[in-house]
Structure formats: structure tokens, C-alpha cells
Scaffold this motif. Structure first.
Motif, PDB file in Angstrom:
ATOM      1  N   ALA A 170       0.820  -1.070   0.051  1.00 14.42           N
ATOM      2  CA  ALA A 170       0.087  -0.022  -0.038  1.00 14.42           C
ATOM      3  C   ALA A 170       0.718   1.288   0.206  1.00 14.42           C
ATOM      4  CB  ALA A 170      -0.923   0.088   1.169  1.00 14.42           C
ATOM      5  N   SER A 174       0.478   3.984  -3.164  1.00 15.30           N
ATOM      6  CA  SER A 174      -0.012   5.266  -3.013  1.00 15.30           C
ATOM      7  C   SER A 174       1.007   6.468  -2.710  1.00 15.30           C
ATOM      8  CB  SER A 174      -0.826   5.185  -1.567  1.00 15.30           C
ATOM      9  OG  SER A 174       0.106   4.964  -0.369  1.00 15.30           O
ATOM     10  N   TYR A 188       1.592   0.236   8.709  1.00 14.98           N
ATOM     11  CA  TYR A 188       0.400   0.084   7.908  1.00 14.98           C
ATOM     12  C   TYR A 188      -0.788  -0.584   8.654  1.00 14.98           C
ATOM     13  CZ  TYR A 188       1.820  -4.920   6.809  1.00 14.98           C
ATOM     14  OH  TYR A 188       2.178  -6.284   6.997  1.00 14.98           O
ATOM     15  N   HIS A 208      -3.771  10.076  -1.502  1.00 14.76           N
ATOM     16  CA  HIS A 208      -2.288  10.194  -1.081  1.00 14.76           C
ATOM     17  C   HIS A 208      -2.399  11.938  -0.542  1.00 14.76           C
ATOM     18  CE1 HIS A 208       2.230  10.953  -0.766  1.00 14.76           C
ATOM     19  NE2 HIS A 208       1.835  12.177  -1.215  1.00 14.76           N
ATOM     20  N   THR A 216       0.531  10.271   4.092  1.00 16.93           N
ATOM     21  CA  THR A 216      -0.513   9.053   4.377  1.00 16.93           C
ATOM     22  C   THR A 216      -0.973   8.941   3.117  1.00 16.93           C
ATOM     23  OG1 THR A 216      -2.451   8.484   5.717  1.00 16.93           O
ATOM     24  CG2 THR A 216      -2.189  10.841   5.041  1.00 16.93           C
ATOM     25  N   GLN A 218      -3.781   5.620   1.144  1.00 19.46           N
ATOM     26  CA  GLN A 218      -4.835   4.528   1.139  1.00 19.46           C
ATOM     27  C   GLN A 218      -4.972   3.985   0.116  1.00 19.46           C
ATOM     28  OE1 GLN A 218      -8.353   6.647   2.586  1.00 19.46           O
ATOM     29  NE2 GLN A 218      -8.842   6.944   0.470  1.00 19.46           N
ATOM     30  N   THR A 220      -7.422   0.385  -1.864  1.00 20.85           N
ATOM     31  CA  THR A 220      -8.504  -0.553  -1.585  1.00 20.85           C
ATOM     32  C   THR A 220      -7.897  -1.856  -2.091  1.00 20.85           C
ATOM     33  OG1 THR A 220     -10.274   1.151  -2.368  1.00 20.85           O
ATOM     34  CG2 THR A 220     -10.880  -1.223  -2.382  1.00 20.85           C
ATOM     35  N   PHE A 230      -9.475  -2.346   3.003  1.00 17.84           N
ATOM     36  CA  PHE A 230      -8.631  -1.143   2.791  1.00 17.84           C
ATOM     37  C   PHE A 230      -7.197  -1.263   3.666  1.00 17.84           C
ATOM     38  CE2 PHE A 230     -13.128  -0.074   2.958  1.00 17.84           C
ATOM     39  CZ  PHE A 230     -13.401   0.611   1.453  1.00 17.84           C
ATOM     40  N   CYS A 231      -6.445  -0.307   3.069  1.00 16.25           N
ATOM     41  CA  CYS A 231      -5.130  -0.334   3.979  1.00 16.25           C
ATOM     42  C   CYS A 231      -4.775   1.117   4.017  1.00 16.25           C
ATOM     43  CB  CYS A 231      -4.076  -1.242   3.287  1.00 16.25           C
ATOM     44  SG  CYS A 231      -2.531  -1.326   4.179  1.00 16.25           S
ATOM     45  N   VAL A 232      -4.199   1.656   5.055  1.00 14.45           N
ATOM     46  CA  VAL A 232      -3.944   3.118   4.997  1.00 14.45           C
ATOM     47  C   VAL A 232      -2.343   2.831   5.669  1.00 14.45           C
ATOM     48  CG1 VAL A 232      -3.980   5.169   6.532  1.00 14.45           C
ATOM     49  CG2 VAL A 232      -5.971   3.961   5.846  1.00 14.45           C
TER      50      VAL A 232
END
Length: 266
Positions: A170, A174, A188, A208, A216, A218, A220, A230-232
């Protein structure tokens, strides 16, 4: 002892952070999962780089309720603690009926049918990678990933471990830009409505934001059946190494007869 393919892209003697997330997910699943409790969140804090040293993982149960279970993992080498993780498991139940006001659509990318992309740079990813969109191009980046190696010995990867390994990507998807990757992620957080089906995991960059060297991003997360979560990530500016690698790759490729420069992958 980590295998040679456990090296990360930032330094040849640095253990790849994605493996720490995978090892944490493996330990948490083995020691705290049970039928009917679904992994809904995994947060991995990557606060210390580690050389290629053996890794140990210890877990502890933080909360065990009727519908929610929380467990932590500490990841260490002989040099000390290098990462930590927290997992949240939620009790499965009846799905509410009715229409939701917001639903993430399935993307229109078919599963990969051809061979994965080549290395394209000085670091060869220890996983199969299909770039659906050009690397660092404007707009949402899309990739498919598939693991090539077991995480521990010859042990098969579980769906949760597979998702945890893929989730680290991710950050590059991103945070990438045309001249390379200039941010290294500090953590993450993967959230899942369901575990992935099959061996292939897809990611679509959906955001982004960065300022003063802090970012930061993110994404999908998809499998071949549709979106699964999701991942952040949060990340720090760390562009000199990756940018230099990207520049060397473009220079090398541009000197080949008939070659078209291509950004490096992270």
C-alpha cells in the motif's frame, strides 16, 4: 535465519518490513484465532530497521469479549524490538439487509493472465507483480500481487497471512511518483470485511496526502471476486536511495538500442 529473498528494496542488508507484518499475522492467527472470529484489522508498526537477523514473535491477549477479541504481537531480533502489531477479531453474525448508502464497487480489472513484470531495477521483488497501470503515472495506481515463497519453512500461507504480506505494498502504490519512491512507510493498517480468496491480491491506490516530509496513503484491497477491505499507511520522506535507483535504471535502459525508459518498481 532470513532467506536471501527477505531483503528489502532500501538496502541490501535490510530485512523487508512486509515480512514482519506477515509473521505477526501468522502468530496472531495461530495463537488467538478460532472459528467464527474473523480478522477485521491488523496494524503493524515498523519503527526500527533490522538487518538480516533471525526474528522472534511473541503475542499477548489484550481483550477477549463475546464479540471482540484483541491481541498484540511484539517482533524482535537479538538487537531488540523492531516492530509491533495489533489484531482485532470480530464475531461473525447475520448480515443486515437493506441498501447501504455507500458501497465500494468492484474494479474492472480482470485477473492477470500473462507473466508478471520483470524486476525493472536493482531489487527483485520476492513476489509476482503485475502492474495494471504505469508506475508512478497520475491517477489511481493498480497492481496484482502473488506470493512466490512460503513465509516459514514449507508452511502454506493462510489467507490472512497472504493479505498481511500484500498490505505493505500500500505504501509504494499510494506514495509512488514518476521518478521513484520517495517515502518509506512507518506502519500500515489493514482492515478486512473478509479474507482474500485464492492466491492473487489486487490493490488500487485511492489517496495520497503529504506535507513537510510526512505522508499518508490509502488503497482499496481486492481479490479476484471483488473488494475485501482497505489499507492505510503513514510514511516519511526517504527519497534519495529509491530516486537514485530509479535514475540508474532509466539511464541503463535508455542506453539500450531501441529501449524505452521505464520507472523502477518498489
Amino acid at each position: 535465519m532470513p532467506a536471501p529473498h527477505a531483503r528489502g528494496p532500501w538496502s541490501p542488508d535490510m530485512l523487508h518490513g512486509r515480512l514482519l507484518g506477515g509473521l505477526a499475522a501468522r502468530a496472531l492467527e495461530q495463537q488467538h484465532a478460532q472459528p467464527g472470529l474473523r480478522f477485521a484489522r491488523l496494524t503493524v508498526d515498523l519503527f526500527r530497521n533490522s538487518p538480516m537477523l533471525p526474528v522472534t514473535v511473541e503475542t499477548s491477549l489484550i481483550r477477549d469479549g463475546r464479540r471482540i477479541r484483541v491481541a498484540d504481537a511484539t517482533i524482535s531480533t537479538v538487537q531488540g524490538v523492531i516492530a509491533r502489531a495489533s489484531g482485532v477479531l470480530l464475531r461473525e453474525g447475520e448480515q443486515p439487509d437493506g441498501e447501504r448508502s455507500l458501497v465500494t464497487p468492484a474494479w474492472d480489472e480482470p485477473p492477470p493472465s500473462g507473466p508478471p513484470a520483470g524486476a525493472g531495477g536493482p531489487w527483485t521483488p520476492p513476489f509476482d507483480l503485475w502492474r495494471v497501470t504505469p508506475w508512478g503515472a497520475p491517477g489511481p495506481g493498480r497492481v496484482w500481487l502473488r506470493e512466490k515463497f512460503p513465509l516459514v519453512d514449507d508452511e502454506p500461507l493462510t489467507p490472512i497471512v497472504r493479505a498481511a504480506l500484500a498490505a505493505d505494498f500500500a505504501s509504494p502504490i499510494s506514495n509512488a511518483q514518476a521518478d521513484g519512491l520517495r517515502f518509506i512507510n512507518a506502519d500500515y493498517t489493514l482492515t478486512l470485511a473478509r479474507p482474500p480468496e485464492g492466491e492473487i491480491v489486487g490493490m488500487e491506490g485511492t489517496g495520497h496526502v503529504s506535507a513537510d516530509g510526512v505522508a499518508t496513503g490509502q488503497v482499496t484491497v481486492h481479490d479476484t471476486a471483488g473488494p475485501i477491505g482497505f489499507c492505510v499507511v503513514t510514511a516519511l520522506a526517504n527519497g534519495s536511495a529509491m530516486a537514485a535507483q530509479a535514475a540508474r535504471t532509466r539511464t541503463t535502459e535508455s542506453t539500450r538500442p531501441g529501449a524505452t525508459p521505464r520507472p523502477t518498481q518498489a
